[in-house]
Design a protein around this motif. Sequence first.
Motif, PDB file in Angstrom:
ATOM      1  N   LEU A  34       0.839  -1.188   0.000  1.00 18.35           N
ATOM      2  CA  LEU A  34       0.000   0.000   0.000  1.00 18.35           C
ATOM      3  C   LEU A  34       0.879   1.246   0.000  1.00 18.35           C
ATOM      4  CD1 LEU A  34      -3.044  -0.802   2.317  1.00 18.35           C
ATOM      5  CD2 LEU A  34      -2.812  -1.040  -0.151  1.00 18.35           C
ATOM      6  N   ALA A  35       2.018   1.146  -0.680  1.00 19.72           N
ATOM      7  CA  ALA A  35       2.922   2.280  -0.824  1.00 19.72           C
ATOM      8  C   ALA A  35       3.005   2.757  -2.269  1.00 19.72           C
ATOM      9  CB  ALA A  35       4.322   1.912  -0.326  1.00 19.72           C
ATOM     10  N   CYS A 324       5.931  -1.474  10.000  1.00 15.81           N
ATOM     11  CA  CYS A 324       4.939  -2.025   9.070  1.00 15.81           C
ATOM     12  C   CYS A 324       5.597  -2.991   8.091  1.00 15.81           C
ATOM     13  CB  CYS A 324       4.247  -0.891   8.311  1.00 15.81           C
ATOM     14  SG  CYS A 324       3.128   0.135   9.282  1.00 15.81           S
ATOM     15  N   VAL A 329       3.744  -5.279   5.626  1.00 11.90           N
ATOM     16  CA  VAL A 329       2.912  -4.261   4.987  1.00 11.90           C
ATOM     17  C   VAL A 329       3.804  -3.108   4.533  1.00 11.90           C
ATOM     18  CG1 VAL A 329       1.024  -2.610   5.269  1.00 11.90           C
ATOM     19  CG2 VAL A 329       0.884  -4.864   6.346  1.00 11.90           C
ATOM     20  N   VAL A 331       4.118   0.645   3.362  1.00 15.69           N
ATOM     21  CA  VAL A 331       3.419   1.921   3.357  1.00 15.69           C
ATOM     22  C   VAL A 331       4.411   3.008   2.987  1.00 15.69           C
ATOM     23  CG1 VAL A 331       1.753   1.170   5.092  1.00 15.69           C
ATOM     24  CG2 VAL A 331       3.836   2.379   5.806  1.00 15.69           C
ATOM     25  N   LEU A 346       2.946   8.705   7.539  1.00 16.63           N
ATOM     26  CA  LEU A 346       2.731   7.498   6.761  1.00 16.63           C
ATOM     27  C   LEU A 346       1.669   7.819   5.715  1.00 16.63           C
ATOM     28  CD1 LEU A 346       2.618   4.637   9.438  1.00 16.63           C
ATOM     29  CD2 LEU A 346       4.593   5.657   8.279  1.00 16.63           C
ATOM     30  N   ARG A 347       1.866   7.287   4.525  1.00 22.24           N
ATOM     31  CA  ARG A 347       0.923   7.531   3.434  1.00 22.24           C
ATOM     32  C   ARG A 347       0.516   6.193   2.843  1.00 22.24           C
ATOM     33  NH1 ARG A 347       1.811   8.203  -2.134  1.00 22.24           N
ATOM     34  NH2 ARG A 347       0.421   9.625  -3.249  1.00 22.24           N
ATOM     35  N   LEU A 348      -0.745   5.851   3.031  1.00 19.94           N
ATOM     36  CA  LEU A 348      -1.287   4.610   2.484  1.00 19.94           C
ATOM     37  C   LEU A 348      -1.990   4.932   1.180  1.00 19.94           C
ATOM     38  CD1 LEU A 348      -0.968   4.129   5.600  1.00 19.94           C
ATOM     39  CD2 LEU A 348      -2.897   2.559   5.434  1.00 19.94           C
ATOM     40  N   THR A 349      -1.703   4.160   0.154  1.00 17.55           N
ATOM     41  CA  THR A 349      -2.383   4.353  -1.128  1.00 17.55           C
ATOM     42  C   THR A 349      -3.148   3.082  -1.457  1.00 17.55           C
ATOM     43  OG1 THR A 349      -0.259   3.782  -2.167  1.00 17.55           O
ATOM     44  CG2 THR A 349      -0.851   6.097  -2.084  1.00 17.55           C
ATOM     45  N   VAL A 362      -4.052  -4.918   7.350  1.00 18.34           N
ATOM     46  CA  VAL A 362      -3.268  -3.685   7.249  1.00 18.34           C
ATOM     47  C   VAL A 362      -3.591  -2.749   8.406  1.00 18.34           C
ATOM     48  CG1 VAL A 362      -2.961  -1.586   5.888  1.00 18.34           C
ATOM     49  CG2 VAL A 362      -2.954  -3.811   4.758  1.00 18.34           C
ATOM     50  N   VAL A 366      -0.845  -1.177  10.958  1.00 20.08           N
ATOM     51  CA  VAL A 366      -0.598   0.270  10.978  1.00 20.08           C
ATOM     52  C   VAL A 366      -0.901   0.855  12.348  1.00 20.08           C
ATOM     53  CG1 VAL A 366      -1.371   2.479  10.042  1.00 20.08           C
ATOM     54  CG2 VAL A 366      -0.912   0.568   8.504  1.00 20.08           C
TER      55      VAL A 366
END
Length: 376
Positions: A34-35, A324, A329, A331, A346-349, A362, A366
């Motif tokens: 999810l990064a 993470c 995971v 991120v 933190l930046r989740l995409t 996730v 997180v």
Amino acid sequence: MTAAWLADVAERTAAAGLHRAPVARQPGATEINLASNDYLGLSTHPDVMAGAHAAIDTWGTGSTSSRLVVGTVQAHVDFENDFADFVGADAALMFSSGYLANVGAVTALAGRGDLIVSDTGAHASLIDGCRLSRARVVVVDRGDHHAVRRVLSERTEQRALVVTDSVYSIDGRLAPLRELYAATRATGATLLVDEAHAIGVRGPGGRGLVAECGLAGSPDLVVTAVCSKSLGAQGGVVAGSVLLRDHLIDHARTFIFDTGVNPAAVGAAHAALRVLIANPHLPDRLLAGARRIAAAVGADRPESAVVSLIVGDPAAAVAAAQECRDRGVLVGCFRPPSVPEGTSRLRLTMRADVDDATITTVAAVVRNALGMAGAA
């Protein structure tokens, strides 16, 4: 002297917690990713991969020169035409990256004696385009369309260009495009909108925020976009009028002097566009998933695929991202200069192909990482 200077800069960068190092993904990796900006999960879609393979079979591995020598193949033209139709423009032009598309468009549309109005949320490629243009540049607060209108109204320059992201990449918030376009129309200026994080995410069938706002095909409106996010490939695009396309071919230095996008990337991007057109529900699925994961980690309701979680201290943000990663995971970790001081995050995409079970996993990872970083 050079080595000593480099060592000094490296020491100061590390002391500030801002040193970066690429981490190579490995074949067969099992981490939940999810990064990335692969919003629709199309980079590994079988049709998209087949599109890349077919382009290699037809054209080979490289474009072999700049687009104006022999580096344009029919695949470039076909993609440009279909992308223009998709976003409601008359024409489009493909660049080697979104960064080069923005720099090329800005520097070709404004120069010495002109005015550019940008904002504090502009992507680095827009900022660099402004700097290279030699135009006078005024920077206003992010999304402040009142300030944009005031600056445009008070200018002494005849020509003016306003540049903005439609979806701000750091936190996924939306720019006030209708108000910005109204300001430019009222003052005889042009609006350039970077739709990098909006194509495939916002608008009818993923056609972007410009289309969602009813502005597709409007005069004095320039759209830039990328093929490296929702389309899962590589390259950048500028869309607008036929006159605009012709002007960029003649004056955009990042088009004139750069090797054309390789055929595999063009084939993949075009195949991904066809997948998106055939599956117009994908953006809705993506946004629904982003809202679910935001709720699960205690973030604000997102307006796009980006879920932003501010940690504050850069070292704490790095530690949380590493925790993470250690738990499977991936991120994003954004620190200055990508974000303002004190807002490392933190930046989740989100991706359209992530299921509810994965979201649950996730969220737990997180939340735990943020708790360990003291940011929960």
